[in-house]
Design a protein around this motif. Sequence first.
Motif, mmCIF file in Angstrom:
data_model
loop_
_atom_site.group_PDB
_atom_site.id
_atom_site.type_symbol
_atom_site.label_atom_id
_atom_site.label_comp_id
_atom_site.label_asym_id
_atom_site.label_seq_id
_atom_site.Cartn_x
_atom_site.Cartn_y
_atom_site.Cartn_z
ATOM 1 N N GLY A 96 -5.435 -3.739 -2.757
ATOM 2 C CA GLY A 96 -6.012 -4.855 -3.540
ATOM 3 C C GLY A 96 -7.456 -4.994 -3.310
ATOM 4 N N ALA A 97 -8.010 -4.696 -2.292
ATOM 5 C CA ALA A 97 -9.530 -4.709 -2.090
ATOM 6 C C ALA A 97 -10.108 -3.657 -2.877
ATOM 7 C CB ALA A 97 -9.895 -4.400 -0.540
ATOM 8 N N GLN A 98 -9.648 -2.250 -2.887
ATOM 9 C CA GLN A 98 -10.145 -1.363 -3.801
ATOM 10 C C GLN A 98 -10.290 -1.545 -5.165
ATOM 11 O OE1 GLN A 98 -7.639 1.689 -2.147
ATOM 12 N NE2 GLN A 98 -9.095 2.501 -0.765
ATOM 13 N N VAL A 122 -2.074 -0.080 -8.424
ATOM 14 C CA VAL A 122 -2.861 -1.450 -7.520
ATOM 15 C C VAL A 122 -1.747 -2.109 -6.640
ATOM 16 C CG1 VAL A 122 -4.222 -3.409 -7.390
ATOM 17 C CG2 VAL A 122 -4.569 -1.684 -9.323
ATOM 18 N N ALA A 123 -1.729 -2.133 -5.539
ATOM 19 C CA ALA A 123 -0.986 -2.723 -4.439
ATOM 20 C C ALA A 123 -1.102 -4.173 -4.695
ATOM 21 C CB ALA A 123 -1.490 -2.388 -2.988
ATOM 22 N N GLY A 124 -0.186 -4.954 -5.212
ATOM 23 C CA GLY A 124 0.169 -6.324 -5.495
ATOM 24 C C GLY A 124 -0.025 -7.312 -4.135
ATOM 25 N N PHE A 125 -0.119 -8.331 -4.421
ATOM 26 C CA PHE A 125 0.162 -9.326 -3.210
ATOM 27 C C PHE A 125 -1.118 -9.412 -2.131
ATOM 28 C CE2 PHE A 125 2.345 -9.508 1.128
ATOM 29 C CZ PHE A 125 2.722 -11.225 1.019
ATOM 30 N N GLN A 126 -2.156 -8.698 -2.469
ATOM 31 C CA GLN A 126 -2.986 -8.829 -1.440
ATOM 32 C C GLN A 126 -4.672 -8.734 -1.991
ATOM 33 O OE1 GLN A 126 -3.885 -4.287 -0.186
ATOM 34 N NE2 GLN A 126 -1.680 -4.660 0.009
ATOM 35 N N GLY A 127 -5.658 -8.948 -1.238
ATOM 36 C CA GLY A 127 -6.901 -8.887 -1.726
ATOM 37 C C GLY A 127 -7.703 -8.889 -0.552
ATOM 38 N N ILE A 128 -9.161 -9.007 -0.639
ATOM 39 C CA ILE A 128 -10.133 -9.147 0.293
ATOM 40 C C ILE A 128 -11.104 -10.174 0.256
ATOM 41 C CG2 ILE A 128 -11.702 -7.514 -0.959
ATOM 42 C CD1 ILE A 128 -12.391 -6.060 1.841
ATOM 43 N N THR A 137 -3.326 -12.002 2.381
ATOM 44 C CA THR A 137 -2.203 -11.686 1.301
ATOM 45 C C THR A 137 -2.200 -13.236 0.604
ATOM 46 O OG1 THR A 137 -0.734 -12.746 2.925
ATOM 47 C CG2 THR A 137 -1.005 -10.409 2.941
ATOM 48 N N LEU A 138 -1.146 -12.959 -0.811
ATOM 49 C CA LEU A 138 -1.475 -14.138 -1.713
ATOM 50 C C LEU A 138 -0.141 -15.056 -1.569
ATOM 51 C CD1 LEU A 138 -2.252 -12.211 -5.012
ATOM 52 C CD2 LEU A 138 -3.816 -13.378 -3.333
ATOM 53 N N GLY A 139 0.637 -14.769 -0.521
ATOM 54 C CA GLY A 139 1.960 -15.773 -0.336
ATOM 55 C C GLY A 139 2.919 -15.010 -1.355
ATOM 56 N N ARG A 140 4.207 -15.856 -1.527
ATOM 57 C CA ARG A 140 5.321 -15.541 -2.153
ATOM 58 C C ARG A 140 4.896 -15.453 -3.566
ATOM 59 N NH1 ARG A 140 9.520 -17.811 -5.070
ATOM 60 N NH2 ARG A 140 8.449 -19.852 -4.925
ATOM 61 N N GLY A 141 5.521 -14.372 -4.228
ATOM 62 C CA GLY A 141 5.281 -14.335 -5.756
ATOM 63 C C GLY A 141 3.687 -13.390 -5.823
ATOM 64 N N GLY A 142 3.106 -13.039 -5.015
ATOM 65 C CA GLY A 142 1.953 -12.596 -4.945
ATOM 66 C C GLY A 142 1.585 -11.492 -5.943
ATOM 67 N N SER A 143 2.620 -10.527 -5.910
ATOM 68 C CA SER A 143 2.692 -9.403 -6.884
ATOM 69 C C SER A 143 2.425 -9.908 -8.353
ATOM 70 C CB SER A 143 3.672 -8.608 -6.802
ATOM 71 O OG SER A 143 3.376 -7.937 -5.415
ATOM 72 N N ASP A 144 3.324 -10.898 -8.735
ATOM 73 C CA ASP A 144 2.926 -11.695 -9.917
ATOM 74 C C ASP A 144 1.891 -11.831 -10.157
ATOM 75 O OD1 ASP A 144 5.962 -11.321 -10.160
ATOM 76 O OD2 ASP A 144 6.636 -13.453 -10.191
ATOM 77 N N THR A 145 1.279 -12.634 -9.369
ATOM 78 C CA THR A 145 -0.137 -13.162 -9.637
ATOM 79 C C THR A 145 -1.099 -12.344 -9.703
ATOM 80 O OG1 THR A 145 0.354 -14.985 -8.126
ATOM 81 C CG2 THR A 145 -2.039 -14.902 -8.474
ATOM 82 N N THR A 146 -0.904 -10.980 -8.858
ATOM 83 C CA THR A 146 -1.975 -10.065 -9.027
ATOM 84 C C THR A 146 -1.987 -9.272 -10.527
ATOM 85 O OG1 THR A 146 -1.696 -9.156 -6.719
ATOM 86 C CG2 THR A 146 -2.471 -7.588 -8.107
ATOM 87 N N VAL A 188 0.847 -1.162 0.139
ATOM 88 C CA VAL A 188 0.133 -0.075 -0.090
ATOM 89 C C VAL A 188 0.873 1.261 -0.094
ATOM 90 C CG1 VAL A 188 -1.773 1.150 1.414
ATOM 91 C CG2 VAL A 188 -1.971 -1.189 1.211
ATOM 92 N N ILE A 189 1.933 1.323 0.779
ATOM 93 C CA ILE A 189 2.913 2.367 0.812
ATOM 94 C C ILE A 189 3.613 2.494 -0.513
ATOM 95 C CG2 ILE A 189 5.253 3.114 1.939
ATOM 96 C CD1 ILE A 189 4.075 1.738 4.404
ATOM 97 N N SER A 190 3.939 1.517 -1.146
ATOM 98 C CA SER A 190 4.611 1.526 -2.298
ATOM 99 C C SER A 190 3.592 2.040 -3.476
ATOM 100 C CB SER A 190 5.025 0.252 -2.684
ATOM 101 O OG SER A 190 6.145 -0.568 -1.662
ATOM 102 N N SER A 191 2.439 1.707 -3.554
ATOM 103 C CA SER A 191 1.476 2.203 -4.427
ATOM 104 C C SER A 191 1.422 3.706 -4.464
ATOM 105 C CB SER A 191 0.204 1.572 -4.186
ATOM 106 O OG SER A 191 -0.484 1.828 -3.208
ATOM 107 N N VAL A 192 1.020 4.218 -3.165
ATOM 108 C CA VAL A 192 1.288 5.559 -2.994
ATOM 109 C C VAL A 192 2.534 6.196 -3.448
ATOM 110 C CG1 VAL A 192 0.989 7.567 -1.217
ATOM 111 C CG2 VAL A 192 -0.287 5.533 -1.082
ATOM 112 N N ILE A 193 3.604 5.860 -3.052
ATOM 113 C CA ILE A 193 4.771 6.275 -3.658
ATOM 114 C C ILE A 193 5.089 6.421 -5.205
ATOM 115 C CG2 ILE A 193 7.367 6.157 -3.612
ATOM 116 C CD1 ILE A 193 7.167 5.248 -0.667
#
Length: 351
Positions: free
Chosen positions: A48-50, A84-90, A98-107, A26-31
């Motif tokens: 991810g939820a948004q 979009v913040a990767g690695f996460q959802g709702i 969170t989606l586990g290791r490599g979750g940003s690839d999956t996102t 989330v911090i990274s997506s803002v930056i």
Amino acid sequence: MINFAEDVHNQINPRAKDLLMSCGEVISSVIITQALKARGYDGTPLTGAQAGIVTDDNFGDTRIKEINNQRVKEIMEENKIPVVAGFQGISNDGEITTLGRGGSDTTACALGAALHAEMVEIYTDVEGVMTADPKVVPNAKTLKHVTYTEACELAYQGARVIHPRAAELAKRERVPVIIRSTFSDAEGTVISHAFKQDEIEIKGDKIITGVTSRNNLALVKVFPHNKQEKATALGCFRVMADAGISVDFINVRSDFISFMIRDEQAGEAEELLIEDGYHYNILNNFVKVSVVGAGMTGFPGVMARVVEALSEAGVSIYQTTDSHTMISCLVEEKEQSEALCALHDYFELGN
């Protein structure tokens, strides 16, 4: 931050841990959004939820169930860039997951599929999918193109350029993916359908695309309760399954069965085997070395070549398994580098 939380109290439940782990993205997506604006591009950061990424509630290693892409599409229609913040959802219950290791690839691959993207680009620390790990095999080279199947096999067998779940998702949804380096302008590797040989430069018909290996594995041997009832050891598969421990490289013999599990699960597996009264051995000095290539499908003698290459290098093979596009060998960890280099050279992957 996880260490800090555990210092306060040594147990942190999976739900709270996911909530904490989601903060970094989330911090990274803002930056990143701020960096875009500094260059004249209007962006909108989203969790991810948004972004409408709905998952199951398996905290720490959740899977995407669906994506409601309406919010992302609305932002794009306003000529803004959704970040979009990767690695996460709702989850359906409103919990951050969170989606586990490599979750940003999956996102990335999931969003690409949901938005019918022309291409998903994944930036990493290497210039693409390589024929082998260049830290182990000095003459490894970057591949211009691999098929979805090859990418999936390489990922599952240890190559860390793209996460297996992301590769499988891209394959299922037919989303082309390009792997590129953050630090160079190299063209990278395209992951897509099978391709025509005249589309790219190919020197000869390679039956093997790449070699890879998986370590951090434990070899488990389970013996029957008694020699007269040889099949009694087979019940341990149900024990592992009920505990959510995935087994691989299975070998069933009359005097014992063996399989591989992740090294971090060895302690739990041992407790379960003791609890159910099994006789067992757990060894941690083996690795799984694999050759991968769509070209080996229907091509005779590939296993013979693999055995010959390893034998010439003095590498002992303890077990093998194969599929249409992959052959794996169980070797001692101390011979991992020799095995990879021998296979890479034998199949002329550096040429």
